[in-house]
Write a protein that holds these residues in place. Structure first.
Motif, short mmCIF file in Angstrom:
data_model
loop_
_atom_site.label_atom_id
_atom_site.label_comp_id
_atom_site.label_asym_id
_atom_site.label_seq_id
_atom_site.Cartn_x
_atom_site.Cartn_y
_atom_site.Cartn_z
N VAL A 142 28.47 48.36 64.83
CA VAL A 142 29.93 48.44 64.91
C VAL A 142 30.42 47.84 66.22
O VAL A 142 31.42 47.09 66.25
CB VAL A 142 30.39 49.91 64.78
N LEU A 143 29.69 48.12 67.31
CA LEU A 143 30.09 47.57 68.61
C LEU A 143 29.96 46.05 68.62
O LEU A 143 30.81 45.35 69.20
CB LEU A 143 29.21 48.19 69.71
N PRO A 187 36.34 50.49 75.19
CA PRO A 187 35.58 51.26 76.20
C PRO A 187 34.96 52.53 75.64
O PRO A 187 33.80 52.84 75.96
CB PRO A 187 36.65 51.57 77.27
N TRP A 188 35.70 53.29 74.83
CA TRP A 188 35.16 54.57 74.35
C TRP A 188 33.97 54.36 73.42
O TRP A 188 33.01 55.15 73.43
CB TRP A 188 36.24 55.40 73.66
N LEU A 189 34.00 53.29 72.62
CA LEU A 189 32.88 53.01 71.72
C LEU A 189 31.64 52.59 72.51
O LEU A 189 30.51 53.00 72.19
CB LEU A 189 33.27 51.92 70.72
N HIS A 190 31.85 51.81 73.55
CA HIS A 190 30.73 51.42 74.41
C HIS A 190 30.16 52.63 75.13
O HIS A 190 28.93 52.75 75.31
CB HIS A 190 31.19 50.37 75.41
N VAL A 240 25.85 56.72 75.73
CA VAL A 240 25.42 58.12 75.74
C VAL A 240 24.33 58.36 74.71
O VAL A 240 23.31 59.00 74.99
CB VAL A 240 26.63 59.04 75.48
N LEU A 241 24.53 57.85 73.50
CA LEU A 241 23.53 58.01 72.44
C LEU A 241 22.21 57.34 72.84
O LEU A 241 21.13 57.91 72.62
CB LEU A 241 24.05 57.42 71.13
N GLY A 242 22.30 56.14 73.43
CA GLY A 242 21.08 55.46 73.85
C GLY A 242 20.34 56.21 74.94
O GLY A 242 19.10 56.33 74.89
N ALA A 243 21.06 56.75 75.92
CA ALA A 243 20.41 57.50 76.99
C ALA A 243 19.75 58.77 76.45
O ALA A 243 18.61 59.09 76.82
CB ALA A 243 21.44 57.85 78.07
N ILE A 244 20.44 59.48 75.55
CA ILE A 244 19.86 60.70 74.98
C ILE A 244 18.63 60.37 74.13
O ILE A 244 17.59 61.05 74.21
CB ILE A 244 20.91 61.44 74.13
N LEU A 245 18.73 59.32 73.32
CA LEU A 245 17.62 58.95 72.46
C LEU A 245 16.37 58.62 73.25
O LEU A 245 15.26 59.11 72.95
CB LEU A 245 18.02 57.77 71.58
N ILE A 281 22.08 54.32 81.38
CA ILE A 281 22.78 55.04 82.45
C ILE A 281 23.62 54.06 83.27
O ILE A 281 24.75 54.39 83.69
CB ILE A 281 21.77 55.79 83.33
N LEU A 282 23.10 52.85 83.49
CA LEU A 282 23.86 51.84 84.22
C LEU A 282 25.11 51.43 83.45
O LEU A 282 26.19 51.24 84.03
CB LEU A 282 22.97 50.62 84.49
N GLN A 283 25.00 51.30 82.13
CA GLN A 283 26.17 50.98 81.31
C GLN A 283 27.17 52.12 81.31
O GLN A 283 28.38 51.89 81.19
CB GLN A 283 25.74 50.66 79.89
N LEU A 284 26.69 53.34 81.45
CA LEU A 284 27.55 54.51 81.38
C LEU A 284 28.24 54.79 82.72
O LEU A 284 29.45 55.08 82.76
CB LEU A 284 26.73 55.73 80.94
N PHE A 285 27.51 54.73 83.80
CA PHE A 285 28.05 55.11 85.11
C PHE A 285 28.24 53.93 86.06
O PHE A 285 28.84 54.10 87.13
CB PHE A 285 27.12 56.14 85.79
N GLY A 286 27.69 52.77 85.73
CA GLY A 286 27.80 51.61 86.63
C GLY A 286 29.20 51.05 86.69
O GLY A 286 29.98 51.15 85.74
N THR A 287 29.52 50.44 87.81
CA THR A 287 30.80 49.79 88.02
C THR A 287 30.62 48.29 88.05
O THR A 287 29.97 47.76 88.97
CB THR A 287 31.45 50.25 89.34
N PRO A 288 31.13 47.57 87.05
CA PRO A 288 30.98 46.11 87.07
C PRO A 288 31.63 45.50 88.30
O PRO A 288 32.61 46.01 88.83
CB PRO A 288 31.70 45.67 85.78
N GLU A 289 31.08 44.42 88.76
CA GLU A 289 31.56 43.78 89.97
C GLU A 289 32.99 43.26 89.85
O GLU A 289 33.71 43.21 90.82
CB GLU A 289 30.63 42.62 90.37
N ARG A 290 33.37 42.90 88.64
CA ARG A 290 34.73 42.35 88.47
C ARG A 290 35.80 43.39 88.72
O ARG A 290 36.97 43.07 88.91
CB ARG A 290 34.89 41.78 87.07
N GLU A 291 35.42 44.67 88.69
CA GLU A 291 36.39 45.72 88.95
C GLU A 291 36.47 46.01 90.45
O GLU A 291 37.32 46.74 90.87
CB GLU A 291 36.01 46.99 88.19
#
Length: 279
Positions: free
Chosen positions: A202-203, A213-216, A221-226, A269-279
């Motif tokens: 779906v993503l 953003p919420w779907l990502h 979250v699902l990937g980290a838990i799995l 975890i990086l996708q969940l909590f990381g801050t992209p450089e463009r921000e």
């Protein structure tokens, strides 16, 4: 003298008079000359990667676990070195971001070596080819992880590395101490894999039409838990004494599985909590 010999001979031929002699037990060297049947595959089915026998020899299990975690520490050190190089060195970061072809080449190498080590028992057990393939696999995955990290803020990468280390340490200690048999929960892992696969599809279909953003976040979250569950699963298979265990001859596959779990946990975890450089 002759009568004595004749009488002894006739007595030895009489089965009713002779007591059966007990067979002499073999020495340790003779008994183990062909290898232990529990570990060498002498019995049908013992040569499989996943077995259901119990490890009675604690020394073999300790050596097996020590070997796996020694190789694992080397792999993680290489990966951290790649991440540090791609995050802190600006010329290297600029080069890998402007040349994405190296990423796709690394992905192909990663995929081929992963399939070879996972599906082919010969290369996985034959020294030194198993270590060479594992080294190539580690370098390719380390490059991919380092390139992914280069798109995030340096502080967030360091924080995510720390979170990953604490999470993996906690899961490893829990897997060693708990009496819960996680290896018997294949159905739960299958359900999570299915949900993660559908969420990823779906993503992928919605991403060209706009970033959600919420779907990502749900996917991360699902990937980290799995993969946290996979880490506990693989750790208990490494330990033994559960429903399913890894054969002591499969130290390459055990190292490969745990290393892949840790890298994927860091990526999610990086996708969940990381801050992209463009921000």
């Amino acid at each position: 003298m002759t009568q004595g010999k004749v009488s002894v001979t006739s007595k030895s031929n009489n089965d009713s008079d002779v007591q059966p002699m007990a067979s002499v037990p073999p020495s340790y060297e003779e008994a183990t000359a062909g290898g232990s049947p529990c570990y060498s595959g002498a019995y049908p089915g013992d040569g499989e990667m996943l077995t259901e026998f119990s490890w009675d020899d604690q020394n073999i299990r300790r050596i097996f676990i020590r070997k796996v975690y020694t190789i694992l520490m080397i792999q993680l050190s290489v990966t951290i070195a790649f991440v540090a190089l791609f995050v802190f060195c600006e010329p290297v970061k600029y080069y890998i971001q402007t040349n994405p072809g190296w990423y796709w080449a690394s992905y192909v190498v990663f995929f081929v070596t992963y399939l070879t080590l996972s599906c082919c028992r010969g290369p996985r057990r034959q020294f030194p080819w198993n270590l060479i393939l594992l080294m190539i696999f580690t370098l390719s995955l380390s490059y991919m992880t380092g390139m992914l990290s280069s798109y995030y803020n340096t502080k967030s990468v360091i924080i995510c590395l720390g979170i990953t280390a604490l999470v993996c340490l906690a899961i490893t200690i829990f897997s060693f101490q708990t009496k819960i048999d996680i290896t018997s929960c294949q159905g739960v892992l299958l359900v999570f894999c299915t949900v993660l696969f559908i969420c990823g599809l779906v993503l992928a279909f919605t991403l060209p039409f706009g970033y959600v953003p919420w779907l990502h976040a749900v996917y991360a979250v699902l990937g980290a838990i799995l993969f946290c569950m996979f880490l506990a699963f693989d750790t208990q298979m490494l330990m033994g004494k559960k429903q399913y265990t890894i054969s002591p001859e499969e130290y390459i596959f055990a190292t490969l599985s745990i290393y892949l779990d840790i890298v994927y946990i860091f990526s999610f975890i990086l996708q969940l909590f990381g801050t992209p450089e463009r921000e």
